[in-house]
Design a protein around this motif. Structure first.
Motif, PDB file in Angstrom:
ATOM      1  N   ASP A  56       0.838  -1.210   0.000  1.00 50.68           N
ATOM      2  CA  ASP A  56       0.000   0.000   0.000  1.00 50.68           C
ATOM      3  C   ASP A  56       0.869   1.255   0.000  1.00 50.68           C
ATOM      4  N   ASP A  57       1.966   1.217   0.736  1.00 52.65           N
ATOM      5  CA  ASP A  57       2.897   2.350   0.751  1.00 52.65           C
ATOM      6  C   ASP A  57       3.463   2.607  -0.642  1.00 52.65           C
ATOM      7  N   ILE A  58       3.767   1.541  -1.358  1.00 50.21           N
ATOM      8  CA  ILE A  58       4.321   1.675  -2.709  1.00 50.21           C
ATOM      9  C   ILE A  58       3.325   2.364  -3.636  1.00 50.21           C
ATOM     10  N   VAL A  59       2.047   2.046  -3.484  1.00 49.48           N
ATOM     11  CA  VAL A  59       1.008   2.701  -4.284  1.00 49.48           C
ATOM     12  C   VAL A  59       1.010   4.199  -4.004  1.00 49.48           C
ATOM     13  N   VAL A  60       1.093   4.571  -2.735  1.00 51.23           N
ATOM     14  CA  VAL A  60       1.129   5.987  -2.359  1.00 51.23           C
ATOM     15  C   VAL A  60       2.370   6.653  -2.943  1.00 51.23           C
ATOM     16  N   LEU A  61       3.489   5.966  -2.878  1.00 52.82           N
ATOM     17  CA  LEU A  61       4.749   6.524  -3.371  1.00 52.82           C
ATOM     18  C   LEU A  61       4.706   6.753  -4.878  1.00 52.82           C
ATOM     19  N   ARG A  62       4.124   5.828  -5.613  1.00 51.98           N
ATOM     20  CA  ARG A  62       3.985   6.006  -7.059  1.00 51.98           C
ATOM     21  C   ARG A  62       3.154   7.253  -7.369  1.00 51.98           C
ATOM     22  N   GLU A  63       2.092   7.445  -6.620  1.00 50.86           N
ATOM     23  CA  GLU A  63       1.227   8.609  -6.836  1.00 50.86           C
ATOM     24  C   GLU A  63       1.974   9.900  -6.513  1.00 50.86           C
ATOM     25  N   GLU A  64       2.741   9.901  -5.430  1.00 45.29           N
ATOM     26  CA  GLU A  64       3.488  11.095  -5.044  1.00 45.29           C
ATOM     27  C   GLU A  64       4.556  11.452  -6.072  1.00 45.29           C
ATOM     28  N   CYS A  65       5.221  10.430  -6.605  1.00 46.71           N
ATOM     29  CA  CYS A  65       6.302  10.666  -7.566  1.00 46.71           C
ATOM     30  C   CYS A  65       5.780  10.884  -8.973  1.00 46.71           C
ATOM     31  N   ALA A  66       4.516  10.524  -9.211  1.00 50.04           N
ATOM     32  CA  ALA A  66       3.884  10.651 -10.528  1.00 50.04           C
ATOM     33  C   ALA A  66       4.634   9.861 -11.585  1.00 50.04           C
ATOM     34  N   GLN A 109      12.592   9.744   9.620  1.00 51.61           N
ATOM     35  CA  GLN A 109      12.060   9.374   8.324  1.00 51.61           C
ATOM     36  C   GLN A 109      13.068   9.733   7.238  1.00 51.61           C
ATOM     37  N   PRO A 110      12.936   9.116   6.069  1.00 53.40           N
ATOM     38  CA  PRO A 110      13.853   9.451   4.970  1.00 53.40           C
ATOM     39  C   PRO A 110      13.515  10.781   4.335  1.00 53.40           C
ATOM     40  N   PHE A 111      14.452  11.314   3.561  1.00 51.28           N
ATOM     41  CA  PHE A 111      14.135  12.425   2.679  1.00 51.28           C
ATOM     42  C   PHE A 111      13.122  11.919   1.653  1.00 51.28           C
ATOM     43  N   ALA A 112      12.261  12.791   1.184  1.00 51.57           N
ATOM     44  CA  ALA A 112      11.122  12.386   0.356  1.00 51.57           C
ATOM     45  C   ALA A 112      11.510  12.158  -1.103  1.00 51.57           C
ATOM     46  N   LEU A 113      11.165  10.990  -1.633  1.00 58.30           N
ATOM     47  CA  LEU A 113      11.382  10.681  -3.050  1.00 58.30           C
ATOM     48  C   LEU A 113      10.578  11.586  -3.968  1.00 58.30           C
ATOM     49  N   LYS A 114       9.456  12.082  -3.483  1.00 61.27           N
ATOM     50  CA  LYS A 114       8.594  12.891  -4.351  1.00 61.27           C
ATOM     51  C   LYS A 114       9.249  14.224  -4.727  1.00 61.27           C
ATOM     52  N   LEU A 115      10.196  14.705  -3.930  1.00 62.68           N
ATOM     53  CA  LEU A 115      10.794  16.010  -4.223  1.00 62.68           C
ATOM     54  C   LEU A 115      11.599  15.993  -5.522  1.00 62.68           C
ATOM     55  N   PRO A 116      12.624  15.146  -5.665  1.00 61.76           N
ATOM     56  CA  PRO A 116      13.382  15.184  -6.918  1.00 61.76           C
ATOM     57  C   PRO A 116      12.637  14.593  -8.105  1.00 61.76           C
ATOM     58  N   ASN A 117      11.697  13.677  -7.842  1.00 63.65           N
ATOM     59  CA  ASN A 117      11.021  12.996  -8.945  1.00 63.65           C
ATOM     60  C   ASN A 117       9.739  13.673  -9.400  1.00 63.65           C
ATOM     61  N   ASN A 118       9.260  14.655  -8.635  1.00 69.82           N
ATOM     62  CA  ASN A 118       8.037  15.353  -9.002  1.00 69.82           C
ATOM     63  C   ASN A 118       8.188  16.850  -8.784  1.00 69.82           C
ATOM     64  N   THR A 119       8.246  17.272  -7.529  1.00 65.61           N
ATOM     65  CA  THR A 119       8.264  18.697  -7.192  1.00 65.61           C
ATOM     66  C   THR A 119       9.413  19.449  -7.849  1.00 65.61           C
ATOM     67  N   GLU A 120      10.641  18.899  -7.765  1.00 74.92           N
ATOM     68  CA  GLU A 120      11.830  19.590  -8.265  1.00 74.92           C
ATOM     69  C   GLU A 120      12.274  19.116  -9.640  1.00 74.92           C
ATOM     70  N   ARG A 121      11.547  18.209 -10.228  1.00 69.31           N
ATOM     71  CA  ARG A 121      12.011  17.558 -11.462  1.00 69.31           C
ATOM     72  C   ARG A 121      12.328  18.555 -12.579  1.00 69.31           C
TER      73      ARG A 121
END
Length: 201
Positions: A56-66, A109-121
């Motif tokens: 379930d976490d992986i599903v959320v992560l995919r959505e966050e990273c787009a 917690q880790p640094f967020a994967l969504k930042l470089p893969n979505n927000t900052e891409r």
């Protein structure tokens, strides 16, 4: 092939646990905290390994990273850990941040994967659709990414994805980098020279 991968994970585990002589604890959220030499402040640890993710976490992560997560990194997140922080961000692998705030649980917690893969891409020059960013170095914010077409891992500048160094796999990169970084620090985790770069170049 599975046995080879597990052997590499075992080597990664040994490298990350090298400071275990200074103590091992488990935080309330499951984070493994390794190494607390006497000179460190109360809540600091040399290495933090975050607990593995669920499907379930992986599903959320995919959505966050787009975007899809490369299979080698998804396997790492599910079977090893949700990223880690090595020597106060000297080297870090990113993951899913589940809670916000400034509490102790939020800090473990880790640094967020969504930042470089979505927000900052869009801020990263020469970036390709197949690049999935997985980590960084605190020396200057240089990044690591996996090319989803080949599963090779690349090192690049913070704002330019032009490859500067490459490894054949995630496991090869982790073993090489953790081994190298230990040569730059003392047995109790102090940086030998503040003026010497911690980057792999």
């Amino acid at each position: 092939v599975i046995q080879i991968i597990m052997n590499k994970y075992n080597e990664i585990t040994k490298l990350l646990f090298r400071y275990e002589k200074f103590g091992i604890e488990r935080a309330d959220n499951g984070t493994i905290l390794i190494g607390h030499p006497n000179y460190l402040p109360k809540n600091w640890r040399l290495v933090e390994i975050y607990p593995p993710l669920s499907s379930d976490d992986i599903v959320v992560l995919r959505e966050e990273c787009a975007m899809d997560i490369p299979k080698p990194y998804e396997d790492f997140l599910v079977n090893f850990g949700n990223g880690f922080n090595f020597l106060f961000g000297t080297f870090a692998l990113f993951g899913l941040r589940k809670i916000d705030g400034r509490s102790m649980s939020a800090s473990r917690q880790p640094f967020a994967l969504k930042l470089p893969n979505n927000t900052e891409r869009g801020l990263i020059k020469n970036n390709q659709e197949s690049n999935f960013f997985i980590g960084s170095y605190d020396w200057d914010g240089s990044r690591l990414y996996i090319d989803t077409k080949t599963n090779r891992v690349y090192f690049c500048d913070r704002y330019d994805a032009t490859p500067l160094l490459a490894w054949n796999s995630l496991e090869d990169m982790l073993i090489a980098e953790l081994t190298r970084l230990y040569t730059l620090f003392t047995e109790d985790g102090k940086q030998i020279s503040k003026n010497r770069t911690t980057l792999p170049l």
